[in-house]
Design an enzyme around this catalytic site. Structure first.
Site, PDB file in Angstrom:
ATOM      1  N   ASP A  17      43.804  40.964  41.656  1.00 27.41           N
ATOM      2  CA  ASP A  17      44.123  39.756  40.923  1.00 27.41           C
ATOM      3  C   ASP A  17      43.562  39.959  39.512  1.00 27.41           C
ATOM      4  O   ASP A  17      42.637  40.754  39.314  1.00 27.41           O
ATOM      5  CB  ASP A  17      43.463  38.556  41.605  1.00 27.41           C
ATOM      6  CG  ASP A  17      43.540  37.305  40.767  1.00 27.41           C
ATOM      7  OD1 ASP A  17      44.661  36.883  40.436  1.00 27.41           O
ATOM      8  OD2 ASP A  17      42.471  36.755  40.427  1.00 27.41           O
ATOM      9  N   LYS A 202      52.541  36.892  45.927  1.00 30.31           N
ATOM     10  CA  LYS A 202      51.586  38.013  45.941  1.00 30.31           C
ATOM     11  C   LYS A 202      51.710  38.861  47.204  1.00 30.31           C
ATOM     12  O   LYS A 202      51.697  40.094  47.144  1.00 30.31           O
ATOM     13  CB  LYS A 202      50.162  37.489  45.789  1.00 30.31           C
ATOM     14  CG  LYS A 202      49.836  36.961  44.396  1.00 30.31           C
ATOM     15  CD  LYS A 202      48.346  36.740  44.218  1.00 30.31           C
ATOM     16  CE  LYS A 202      48.025  36.361  42.772  1.00 30.31           C
ATOM     17  NZ  LYS A 202      46.580  36.322  42.508  1.00 30.31           N
ATOM     18  N   ASP A 225      39.789  36.407  43.945  1.00 32.14           N
ATOM     19  CA  ASP A 225      38.738  35.409  43.766  1.00 32.14           C
ATOM     20  C   ASP A 225      39.136  34.011  44.225  1.00 32.14           C
ATOM     21  O   ASP A 225      38.293  33.115  44.260  1.00 32.14           O
ATOM     22  CB  ASP A 225      38.342  35.321  42.284  1.00 32.14           C
ATOM     23  CG  ASP A 225      39.370  34.566  41.463  1.00 32.14           C
ATOM     24  OD1 ASP A 225      39.098  33.422  41.062  1.00 32.14           O
ATOM     25  OD2 ASP A 225      40.470  35.092  41.251  1.00 32.14           O
TER      26      ASP A 225
END
Length: 275
Positions: A17, A202, A225
């Site tokens: 990410d 994703k 995160d």
């Protein structure tokens, strides 16, 4: 901008990410020092272990470039899955970004329509009294429409989110919902609600990149995160949240690095590759 050395074959694939994982929004001197160290370390991994790097992010390419300039970052990855994986770019050795044709074909075949999303938003408001607020500060991309949901109570929030997901599925629209991260510039106590083409996001982008790179599952790592990273982390053999991850993310995924940001990434990778 330079591109990380591109190995002839892909032995390992590491996926990151971007916001609040690879890139720290505070850009404190000690954080940036670790980012620059990470950039050089990834160059070594690419040369010594045939590693390829991908950023899988909700940010657009333009937003990524602006943040890299702010931080003084110089190294581009081999792949960028931007706008929640609704765009997929392969980065040429000269730094040029080239759309991956087979991924673009998947997007076009999804039948995603902005009008369908607008109709869904209207139905949520008129039938269920659920109001979504457009994220105008980021703009809307061609295949990703961003909204905020502001909760009223825990019970209503759970009900509203279930309705949003149900209607999106009925309309054949993909969706991402997670608690906002104020450190990344979002408002506090709100939810990100992103409408995207079905079969993207994703998770789908990571699976596609693994197949595209012909890498073994056992040689894949990922770092994130927030809540919208969890599916990505679960797609790979070794998925890590960083120590600075949100409470929501940590409640969903137990594998957490002992340090935040680039420091945590370096710690995990050095242990993994024995360097």
């Amino acid at each position: 901008m330079k591109v990380i050395y591109t190995p002839a074959v892909t032995e390992y694939l590491i996926l990151f990410d971007f916001d609040e994982t690879y890139y720290p929004h505070e850009c404190l001197p000690e954080q940036l020092k670790m980012v620059y160290e990470l950039e050089q370390y990834l160059q070594q991994l690419a040369r010594n272990h045939q590693v390829k790097i991908a950023w899988v992010t909700g940010s657009s390419v333009q937003q990524i470039q602006a943040k890299m300039n702010i931080a003084g970052m110089t190294q581009l990855p081999h792949f960028i899955a931007s706008n929640l994986g609704t765009e997929l770019w392969e980065v040429e050795p000269d730094g040029q970004l080239v759309a991956v044709p087979s991924w673009a074909k998947i997007i076009r075949a999804s039948g995603f329509s902005r009008r369908d999303v607008e109709d869904l938003i209207s139905e949520l408001k008129s039938t269920f009294n659920i109001v979504l607020h457009e994220q105008t500060q980021l703009g809307q991309s061609r295949y990703k429409m961003n909204y905020y949901y502001y909760p009223v109570s825990a019970v209503k929030t759970q009900y509203d989110i279930s309705i949003i997901r149900h209607l999106a599925a009925n309309h054949g629209i993909g969706i991402n919902i997670n608690i906002c991260n104020p450190k990344a510039g979002d408002p506090e106590h709100a939810y990100d609600v992103d409408f995207i083409p079905a079969g993207t996001g994703k998770k789908a982008a990571v699976q596609f990149l693994m197949d595209y790179s012909q890498v073994l599952l056992s040689k894949t790592l990922a770092f994130g995160d927030s809540g919208n990273d969890i599916e990505m982390l679960q797609m790979v053999a070794y998925g890590y949240l960083l120590q600075n991850a949100t409470a929501e993310a940590k409640s969903c995924h137990n594998n957490v690095a002992p340090y935040p940001y680039a420091e945590g990434i370096l710690h995990v990778c050095r242990n993994f590759f024995g360097e």
